[in-house]
Design a protein around this motif. Sequence first.
Motif, PDB file in Angstrom:
ATOM      1  N   THR A 241      16.600  -3.161  -4.112  1.00  0.00           N
ATOM      2  CA  THR A 241      15.340  -3.199  -4.843  1.00  0.00           C
ATOM      3  C   THR A 241      15.246  -1.930  -5.686  1.00  0.00           C
ATOM      4  O   THR A 241      15.376  -0.832  -5.154  1.00  0.00           O
ATOM      5  CB  THR A 241      14.153  -3.293  -3.872  1.00  0.00           C
ATOM      6  OG1 THR A 241      14.370  -4.427  -3.037  1.00  0.00           O
ATOM      7  CG2 THR A 241      12.847  -3.448  -4.607  1.00  0.00           C
TER       8      THR A 241
ATOM      9  N   THR B  94      13.314   0.640  -8.291  1.00  0.00           N
ATOM     10  CA  THR B  94      11.975   1.103  -8.686  1.00  0.00           C
ATOM     11  C   THR B  94      12.118   2.066  -9.857  1.00  0.00           C
ATOM     12  O   THR B  94      12.999   2.923  -9.852  1.00  0.00           O
ATOM     13  CB  THR B  94      11.289   1.818  -7.504  1.00  0.00           C
ATOM     14  OG1 THR B  94      11.255   0.927  -6.397  1.00  0.00           O
ATOM     15  CG2 THR B  94       9.876   2.256  -7.846  1.00  0.00           C
TER      16      THR B  94
ATOM     17  N   ARG C 155       4.438   3.142 -10.550  1.00  0.00           N
ATOM     18  CA  ARG C 155       5.808   2.613 -10.461  1.00  0.00           C
ATOM     19  C   ARG C 155       5.900   1.150 -10.857  1.00  0.00           C
ATOM     20  O   ARG C 155       4.955   0.401 -10.681  1.00  0.00           O
ATOM     21  CB  ARG C 155       6.289   2.696  -8.994  1.00  0.00           C
ATOM     22  CG  ARG C 155       6.660   4.040  -8.528  1.00  0.00           C
ATOM     23  CD  ARG C 155       6.892   4.022  -7.038  1.00  0.00           C
ATOM     24  NE  ARG C 155       5.650   3.995  -6.290  1.00  0.00           N
ATOM     25  CZ  ARG C 155       5.558   3.634  -5.017  1.00  0.00           C
ATOM     26  NH1 ARG C 155       6.621   3.241  -4.353  1.00  0.00           N
ATOM     27  NH2 ARG C 155       4.392   3.656  -4.404  1.00  0.00           N
TER      28      ARG C 155
ATOM     29  N   ILE D 113       8.232  -2.106  -9.870  1.00  0.00           N
ATOM     30  CA  ILE D 113       9.216  -2.539  -8.886  1.00  0.00           C
ATOM     31  C   ILE D 113       9.825  -3.858  -9.358  1.00  0.00           C
ATOM     32  O   ILE D 113       9.106  -4.804  -9.667  1.00  0.00           O
ATOM     33  CB  ILE D 113       8.571  -2.662  -7.501  1.00  0.00           C
ATOM     34  CG1 ILE D 113       8.137  -1.257  -7.050  1.00  0.00           C
ATOM     35  CG2 ILE D 113       9.549  -3.242  -6.489  1.00  0.00           C
ATOM     36  CD1 ILE D 113       7.246  -1.236  -5.866  1.00  0.00           C
ATOM     37  N   PHE D 114      11.131  -3.875  -9.430  1.00  0.00           N
ATOM     38  CA  PHE D 114      11.823  -5.060  -9.925  1.00  0.00           C
ATOM     39  C   PHE D 114      12.245  -5.968  -8.774  1.00  0.00           C
ATOM     40  O   PHE D 114      12.465  -5.491  -7.646  1.00  0.00           O
ATOM     41  CB  PHE D 114      13.053  -4.635 -10.743  1.00  0.00           C
ATOM     42  CG  PHE D 114      12.689  -3.860 -11.974  1.00  0.00           C
ATOM     43  CD1 PHE D 114      12.268  -4.525 -13.122  1.00  0.00           C
ATOM     44  CD2 PHE D 114      12.727  -2.478 -11.979  1.00  0.00           C
ATOM     45  CE1 PHE D 114      11.910  -3.817 -14.261  1.00  0.00           C
ATOM     46  CE2 PHE D 114      12.363  -1.759 -13.111  1.00  0.00           C
ATOM     47  CZ  PHE D 114      11.951  -2.431 -14.255  1.00  0.00           C
ATOM     48  N   SER D 115      12.369  -7.230  -9.069  1.00  0.00           N
ATOM     49  CA  SER D 115      12.805  -8.186  -8.045  1.00  0.00           C
ATOM     50  C   SER D 115      14.179  -7.791  -7.523  1.00  0.00           C
ATOM     51  O   SER D 115      15.032  -7.350  -8.298  1.00  0.00           O
ATOM     52  CB  SER D 115      12.896  -9.585  -8.639  1.00  0.00           C
ATOM     53  OG  SER D 115      11.626  -9.977  -9.065  1.00  0.00           O
ATOM     54  N   PRO D 116      14.403  -7.957  -6.222  1.00  0.00           N
ATOM     55  CA  PRO D 116      15.682  -7.556  -5.646  1.00  0.00           C
ATOM     56  C   PRO D 116      16.864  -8.281  -6.282  1.00  0.00           C
ATOM     57  O   PRO D 116      16.758  -9.438  -6.691  1.00  0.00           O
ATOM     58  CB  PRO D 116      15.547  -7.940  -4.178  1.00  0.00           C
ATOM     59  CG  PRO D 116      14.086  -7.933  -3.933  1.00  0.00           C
ATOM     60  CD  PRO D 116      13.468  -8.426  -5.193  1.00  0.00           C
TER      61      PRO D 116
ATOM     62  N   GLU E  97       8.839  -7.352 -10.655  1.00  0.00           N
ATOM     63  CA  GLU E  97       8.189  -8.003  -9.517  1.00  0.00           C
ATOM     64  C   GLU E  97       6.698  -7.671  -9.518  1.00  0.00           C
ATOM     65  O   GLU E  97       5.855  -8.525  -9.570  1.00  0.00           O
ATOM     66  CB  GLU E  97       8.850  -7.522  -8.215  1.00  0.00           C
ATOM     67  CG  GLU E  97       8.152  -7.958  -6.944  1.00  0.00           C
ATOM     68  CD  GLU E  97       8.166  -9.463  -6.764  1.00  0.00           C
ATOM     69  OE1 GLU E  97       9.117 -10.105  -7.229  1.00  0.00           O
ATOM     70  OE2 GLU E  97       7.206  -9.989  -6.174  1.00  0.00           O
ATOM     71  N   HIS E  98       6.397  -6.393  -9.480  1.00  0.00           N
ATOM     72  CA  HIS E  98       5.007  -5.953  -9.611  1.00  0.00           C
ATOM     73  C   HIS E  98       4.953  -4.459  -9.894  1.00  0.00           C
ATOM     74  O   HIS E  98       5.963  -3.766  -9.823  1.00  0.00           O
ATOM     75  CB  HIS E  98       4.178  -6.324  -8.379  1.00  0.00           C
ATOM     76  CG  HIS E  98       4.514  -5.570  -7.142  1.00  0.00           C
ATOM     77  ND1 HIS E  98       5.661  -5.780  -6.437  1.00  0.00           N
ATOM     78  CD2 HIS E  98       3.853  -4.596  -6.482  1.00  0.00           C
ATOM     79  CE1 HIS E  98       5.685  -4.988  -5.385  1.00  0.00           C
ATOM     80  NE2 HIS E  98       4.601  -4.242  -5.388  1.00  0.00           N
TER      81      HIS E  98
ATOM     82  N   VAL F  96       2.927  -0.717  -9.086  1.00  0.00           N
ATOM     83  CA  VAL F  96       2.097  -0.036  -8.078  1.00  0.00           C
ATOM     84  C   VAL F  96       1.198   0.916  -8.851  1.00  0.00           C
ATOM     85  O   VAL F  96       1.633   1.961  -9.320  1.00  0.00           O
ATOM     86  CB  VAL F  96       2.971   0.733  -7.065  1.00  0.00           C
ATOM     87  CG1 VAL F  96       2.107   1.436  -6.035  1.00  0.00           C
ATOM     88  CG2 VAL F  96       3.951  -0.212  -6.387  1.00  0.00           C
TER      89      VAL F  96
ATOM     90  N   PRO G  61       1.521 -11.689   1.810  1.00  0.00           N
ATOM     91  CA  PRO G  61       1.799 -11.094   0.514  1.00  0.00           C
ATOM     92  C   PRO G  61       2.338 -12.045  -0.534  1.00  0.00           C
ATOM     93  O   PRO G  61       2.008 -11.907  -1.684  1.00  0.00           O
ATOM     94  CB  PRO G  61       2.851 -10.025   0.832  1.00  0.00           C
ATOM     95  CG  PRO G  61       3.232 -10.224   2.253  1.00  0.00           C
ATOM     96  CD  PRO G  61       2.605 -11.452   2.739  1.00  0.00           C
ATOM     97  N   ASN G  62       3.162 -13.020  -0.137  1.00  0.00           N
ATOM     98  CA  ASN G  62       3.868 -13.768  -1.174  1.00  0.00           C
ATOM     99  C   ASN G  62       3.183 -15.050  -1.577  1.00  0.00           C
ATOM    100  O   ASN G  62       3.680 -15.767  -2.401  1.00  0.00           O
ATOM    101  CB  ASN G  62       5.300 -14.070  -0.736  1.00  0.00           C
ATOM    102  CG  ASN G  62       5.318 -14.920   0.492  1.00  0.00           C
ATOM    103  OD1 ASN G  62       4.340 -14.934   1.232  1.00  0.00           O
ATOM    104  ND2 ASN G  62       6.407 -15.608   0.717  1.00  0.00           N
TER     105      ASN G  62
END
Lengths: 245, 180
Positions: A139, A141, A104, A106-109, A97-98, A100, A38-39
């Motif tokens: 994390t 969302t 949604r 999603i922000f970086s932790p 972060e990305h 979905v 994934p990364n």
Amino acid sequence: MENRLTKIREAMLESTFKDAKFSEERKREVMDSISILPNKVSPFKRFSLLKPVMNIAICTVLLGGTSFFIFQELSGDSSQTTIRSGDQIDVSQLKLEHTVGNERKIFSPVSIEKAKEVVLFNYNLPYYLPFSKKEPVATITEWFEDKNKISVDVKYIPDTTDQGARYVELTISNFPNNVNSIIKKHDYHQEVSLNGNNAYLTKNENVDMISWIDNGIEYDLRYYSFKNKSGEESEELLKIAKSMK
Amino acid sequence: MGYNRSEANGLQHISSKEEQFEQIMEIYSTDIFRLAYSYVKNKSQADDVTQAVFIKCFTKFEQFRGKNFKSWLYQITVNICKDYFRSWHYRQTIISDSLITFFKEKSAEEVLLERDENKQISDAVLDLPVKYREIIFLHYFEELSLIEISNLLELNLNTIKTRHKRAKDLLKNAFMERGI
């Protein structure tokens, strides 16, 4: 005949499966494969994976004439963003972060302290854990369709491997999410009282779960344990939950 | 691992997710390998399937909702095995393996092994057609109930019961033919 059938397991273990197991070499190959999954997807490839979504987004931009605003929203350029009226989160301190789909963001932790600072509703975290832990991260969302819908996911992982294959995961939501669904579908094994609220316990093979609503905030707390179980996971889970006040 | 579990968690903390995943693989790999073997009947292919299962498990980890992790892994395994049966690669391998077995002379050790009752029972199970074999394996080896098998294979319980009865009949004949 029945004797033979009941002997199948033993017979196969003694013959076909005697020395047969997933090879160590293959295990290493799996670990190598997942380490690049994934990364390490290049930005270009990530773009191509999201192509269908991006096509829709481009159409929306062209039709709506709001390309600049949407670009800022999706690009996660935090320097340009501020707290919006009615929002439950201060995105100016977060990095996207990305996304979905169109559901949604999603922000970086971030650290749990930072999460407390940027999430603008109050919630409780546990004071007790059955193991010594690594520094937890949260994390966050945010849902597209309703910017007031936020969830915070915190994972607590043991800081040493000798504490067993186990971890605790907590999901906090400020809207009717998983817990409401659990109550509605009666999808739990036991109802208990927790710090003055009703809580719902579920026990499965590798996870004990407890869910409750406190002051309109949903809490979904899970204790995963994969081996060397103490048999007291439910009690421990309850202790963790009780420490959240 | 609820449905609202954040994907970013996995992406950002890849090292911790990898650690957990390594432990998961340590715990379940033998079971998955055996289940895969019961379908493909070949060590190397069972390795391939098991590898594919764990990679899929890793990529779909967020979709697991915490009901029964092992069942979820088994479901992935069964689906991958069935996809594998449909593949060109599998059909080619089966043909080559059959030819090799046909022409290969058995060693004294292999002859002795084949007389072993455990091996006879195991081979009788593995020789069953796949739709009967999977039920016998899941019921008598994995010790799953017929209801659990019905859920795992996503088949009607009555279908499972019918196949179970037929599988036992076939196995009985196979045991008789093998003189056990």
